[in-house]
Scaffold this motif. Structure first.
Motif, PDB file in Angstrom:
ATOM      1  N   UNK A 151       0.863  -1.179   0.000  1.00  0.00           N
ATOM      2  CA  UNK A 151       0.000   0.000   0.000  1.00  0.00           C
ATOM      3  C   UNK A 151       0.901   1.231   0.000  1.00  0.00           C
ATOM      4  N   UNK A 152       0.380   2.347  -0.491  1.00  0.00           N
ATOM      5  CA  UNK A 152       1.184   3.568  -0.598  1.00  0.00           C
ATOM      6  C   UNK A 152       0.610   4.731   0.189  1.00  0.00           C
ATOM      7  N   UNK A 153      -0.695   4.733   0.396  1.00  0.00           N
ATOM      8  CA  UNK A 153      -1.374   5.846   1.055  1.00  0.00           C
ATOM      9  C   UNK A 153      -1.831   5.412   2.446  1.00  0.00           C
ATOM     10  N   UNK A 154      -1.474   6.157   3.501  1.00  0.00           N
ATOM     11  CA  UNK A 154      -1.935   5.803   4.848  1.00  0.00           C
ATOM     12  C   UNK A 154      -3.452   5.674   4.943  1.00  0.00           C
ATOM     13  N   UNK A 155      -4.190   6.380   4.064  1.00  0.00           N
ATOM     14  CA  UNK A 155      -5.641   6.273   4.070  1.00  0.00           C
ATOM     15  C   UNK A 155      -6.104   4.869   3.701  1.00  0.00           C
ATOM     16  N   UNK A 156      -5.212   4.097   3.048  1.00  0.00           N
ATOM     17  CA  UNK A 156      -5.547   2.720   2.704  1.00  0.00           C
ATOM     18  C   UNK A 156      -5.436   1.791   3.908  1.00  0.00           C
ATOM     19  N   UNK A 157      -4.907   2.299   5.010  1.00  0.00           N
ATOM     20  CA  UNK A 157      -4.687   1.476   6.206  1.00  0.00           C
ATOM     21  C   UNK A 157      -5.140   2.236   7.442  1.00  0.00           C
ATOM     22  N   UNK A 158      -6.449   2.544   7.555  1.00  0.00           N
ATOM     23  CA  UNK A 158      -6.921   3.423   8.633  1.00  0.00           C
ATOM     24  C   UNK A 158      -6.720   2.861  10.028  1.00  0.00           C
ATOM     25  N   UNK A 159      -6.610   1.538  10.167  1.00  0.00           N
ATOM     26  CA  UNK A 159      -6.440   0.939  11.487  1.00  0.00           C
ATOM     27  C   UNK A 159      -4.975   0.618  11.795  1.00  0.00           C
ATOM     28  N   UNK A 160      -4.079   0.915  10.879  1.00  0.00           N
ATOM     29  CA  UNK A 160      -2.662   0.678  11.118  1.00  0.00           C
ATOM     30  C   UNK A 160      -2.313  -0.789  11.282  1.00  0.00           C
ATOM     31  N   UNK A 161      -2.984  -1.672  10.509  1.00  0.00           N
ATOM     32  CA  UNK A 161      -2.764  -3.111  10.671  1.00  0.00           C
ATOM     33  C   UNK A 161      -1.921  -3.721   9.551  1.00  0.00           C
ATOM     34  N   UNK A 162      -1.467  -2.893   8.609  1.00  0.00           N
ATOM     35  CA  UNK A 162      -0.773  -3.434   7.441  1.00  0.00           C
ATOM     36  C   UNK A 162       0.688  -3.020   7.424  1.00  0.00           C
ATOM     37  N   UNK A 163       1.560  -3.961   7.126  1.00  0.00           N
ATOM     38  CA  UNK A 163       2.956  -3.662   6.801  1.00  0.00           C
ATOM     39  C   UNK A 163       3.228  -4.210   5.412  1.00  0.00           C
ATOM     40  N   UNK A 164       4.084  -3.560   4.686  1.00  0.00           N
ATOM     41  CA  UNK A 164       4.431  -4.058   3.366  1.00  0.00           C
ATOM     42  C   UNK A 164       5.406  -5.225   3.499  1.00  0.00           C
ATOM     43  N   UNK A 165       5.511  -6.057   2.459  1.00  0.00           N
ATOM     44  CA  UNK A 165       6.514  -7.125   2.506  1.00  0.00           C
ATOM     45  C   UNK A 165       7.923  -6.587   2.750  1.00  0.00           C
TER      46      UNK A 165
ATOM     47  N   UNK B 278      -2.610 -11.740  13.380  1.00  0.00           N
ATOM     48  CA  UNK B 278      -4.022 -11.861  13.744  1.00  0.00           C
ATOM     49  C   UNK B 278      -4.935 -11.850  12.519  1.00  0.00           C
ATOM     50  N   UNK B 279      -6.092 -12.455  12.667  1.00  0.00           N
ATOM     51  CA  UNK B 279      -7.240 -12.369  11.755  1.00  0.00           C
ATOM     52  C   UNK B 279      -7.229 -13.389  10.621  1.00  0.00           C
ATOM     53  N   UNK B 280      -6.083 -13.869  10.199  1.00  0.00           N
ATOM     54  CA  UNK B 280      -6.044 -14.885   9.157  1.00  0.00           C
ATOM     55  C   UNK B 280      -6.295 -14.363   7.759  1.00  0.00           C
ATOM     56  N   UNK B 281      -5.605 -13.287   7.378  1.00  0.00           N
ATOM     57  CA  UNK B 281      -5.746 -12.744   6.022  1.00  0.00           C
ATOM     58  C   UNK B 281      -5.046 -13.650   5.008  1.00  0.00           C
ATOM     59  N   UNK B 282      -5.571 -13.666   3.798  1.00  0.00           N
ATOM     60  CA  UNK B 282      -4.957 -14.507   2.764  1.00  0.00           C
ATOM     61  C   UNK B 282      -3.544 -14.053   2.433  1.00  0.00           C
ATOM     62  N   UNK B 283      -3.242 -12.773   2.691  1.00  0.00           N
ATOM     63  CA  UNK B 283      -1.896 -12.305   2.366  1.00  0.00           C
ATOM     64  C   UNK B 283      -0.832 -12.918   3.268  1.00  0.00           C
ATOM     65  N   UNK B 284      -1.253 -13.612   4.351  1.00  0.00           N
ATOM     66  CA  UNK B 284      -0.251 -14.353   5.125  1.00  0.00           C
ATOM     67  C   UNK B 284       0.398 -15.413   4.241  1.00  0.00           C
ATOM     68  N   UNK B 285      -0.402 -16.093   3.439  1.00  0.00           N
ATOM     69  CA  UNK B 285       0.138 -17.123   2.549  1.00  0.00           C
ATOM     70  C   UNK B 285       0.978 -16.525   1.432  1.00  0.00           C
ATOM     71  N   UNK B 286       0.506 -15.452   0.842  1.00  0.00           N
ATOM     72  CA  UNK B 286       1.181 -14.914  -0.339  1.00  0.00           C
ATOM     73  C   UNK B 286       2.400 -14.060  -0.014  1.00  0.00           C
ATOM     74  N   UNK B 287       2.370 -13.344   1.110  1.00  0.00           N
ATOM     75  CA  UNK B 287       3.457 -12.406   1.413  1.00  0.00           C
ATOM     76  C   UNK B 287       4.257 -12.750   2.666  1.00  0.00           C
ATOM     77  N   UNK B 288       3.583 -13.081   3.766  1.00  0.00           N
ATOM     78  CA  UNK B 288       4.309 -13.305   5.015  1.00  0.00           C
ATOM     79  C   UNK B 288       5.034 -14.645   5.037  1.00  0.00           C
ATOM     80  N   UNK B 289       4.348 -15.711   4.658  1.00  0.00           N
ATOM     81  CA  UNK B 289       4.940 -17.047   4.771  1.00  0.00           C
ATOM     82  C   UNK B 289       6.256 -17.187   4.008  1.00  0.00           C
ATOM     83  N   UNK B 290       6.356 -16.707   2.758  1.00  0.00           N
ATOM     84  CA  UNK B 290       7.652 -16.827   2.057  1.00  0.00           C
ATOM     85  C   UNK B 290       8.785 -16.098   2.781  1.00  0.00           C
ATOM     86  N   UNK B 291       8.487 -14.935   3.375  1.00  0.00           N
ATOM     87  CA  UNK B 291       9.531 -14.189   4.076  1.00  0.00           C
ATOM     88  C   UNK B 291       9.924 -14.875   5.383  1.00  0.00           C
ATOM     89  N   UNK B 292       8.956 -15.405   6.083  1.00  0.00           N
ATOM     90  CA  UNK B 292       9.270 -16.129   7.314  1.00  0.00           C
ATOM     91  C   UNK B 292      10.177 -17.314   7.015  1.00  0.00           C
TER      92      UNK B 292
END
Length: 258
Positions: free
Chosen positions: A33-47, A88-102
């Motif tokens: 994401x590029x705009x803080x407005x896209x993450x109003x709850x502050x729950x997203x980090x980029x890969x 938390x929450x079980x977003x699909x991006x855990x599989x696509x973005x987080x798991x490969x980095x871990x």
């Protein structure tokens, strides 16, 4: 039984010894994401941010592991250099973005999922953005990896406002559903919104969970109310170091205070 044994006074247990909680980091979504407005709850980090944070841990000779692995290592006296990682929450991006980095950085993590909201989205966040949640098949894919699965309840409800029947379903029902999905009962639970009270903590323990994760549980802190440190997109090495020191200071005070 001898007379001496019959008349021996019962041992009196002393007060429970306070122990410092381990350092556990709290993530949610990993997405571009590029705009803080896209993450109003502050729950997203980029890969890229997640990778930089994992590299910072490595630079300090720390390795991120699942909470279950961390607690077992502590019990065996082998937890030096380990930090808990949770998503938390079980977003699909855990599989696509987080798991490969871990995997790339030899880390494990605990993913807390909502088996009552399979394949839908984060409807509990009214400001959005809408983020898809894992399907049943994707949860099984995570379970087949080296990551730990835990329950986040069924529907992401504030458990402190739930009646006893709903509380039981959120705790026991979600645990049973995860066993049906994966073949294994989860050890860990995560309180939605971080909200908890003594009733909820007692019910979580009674439901059979080995541990539970909170955010700032205060005097309820313990194995079923583990504090966690929120990690944001803005957290570089300097901010993470400050958060680490803040955690240590808070835990030292908690252990000392009556």
């Amino acid at each position: 039984m001898s007379a001496d044994t019959d008349t021996a006074p019962a041992a009196v247990a002393g007060p429970a010894r306070r122990t410092a909680s381990p350092w556990v980091l709290m993530y949610h979504s990993v997405a571009e994401f590029t705009d803080p407005a896209e993450d109003p709850y502050g729950i997203t980090v980029t890969p890229a941010a997640l990778e930089a944070q994992l590299l910072w841990l490595r630079s300090r000779k720390l390795r991120g592991v699942s909470v279950g692995e961390l607690l077992r290592a502590r019990a065996a006296g082998r937890a030096r250099g380990l930090v808990g990682l949770t998503f938390d929450d079980g977003y699909t991006d855990f599989l696509t973005h987080a798991l490969p980095l871990l995997r790339r950085h030899d880390c494990t993590a605990t993913l807390f999922v909502l088996p009552g909201r399979l394949g839908v989205d984060n409807v509990w966040d009214p400001l959005g953005p809408r983020k898809p949640l894992l399907t049943a098949e994707q949860i099984r894919e995570v379970a087949a990896s080296e990551m730990e699965l835990g329950s986040h309840g069924l529907l992401h409800q504030d458990l402190t406002a739930a009646g006893d029947d709903v509380l039981g379903q959120e705790l026991r029902g979600s645990r049973d559903l995860l066993r049906e999905l994966t073949g294994t009962l989860p050890e860990g639970f995560c309180y939605p919104y971080g909200h908890l009270d003594a009733r909820v903590v007692d019910a979580t323990r009674a439901a059979g969970y080995t541990y539970a994760c909170a955010i700032s549980p205060g005097r309820l802190a313990g194995p079923h109310a583990l504090p966690r440190t929120h990690v944001s997109q803005a957290d570089g090495g300097g901010r993470l170091r400050i958060k680490e020191l803040r955690h240590r200071t808070r835990e030292q005070r908690r252990v000392i205070l009556p």
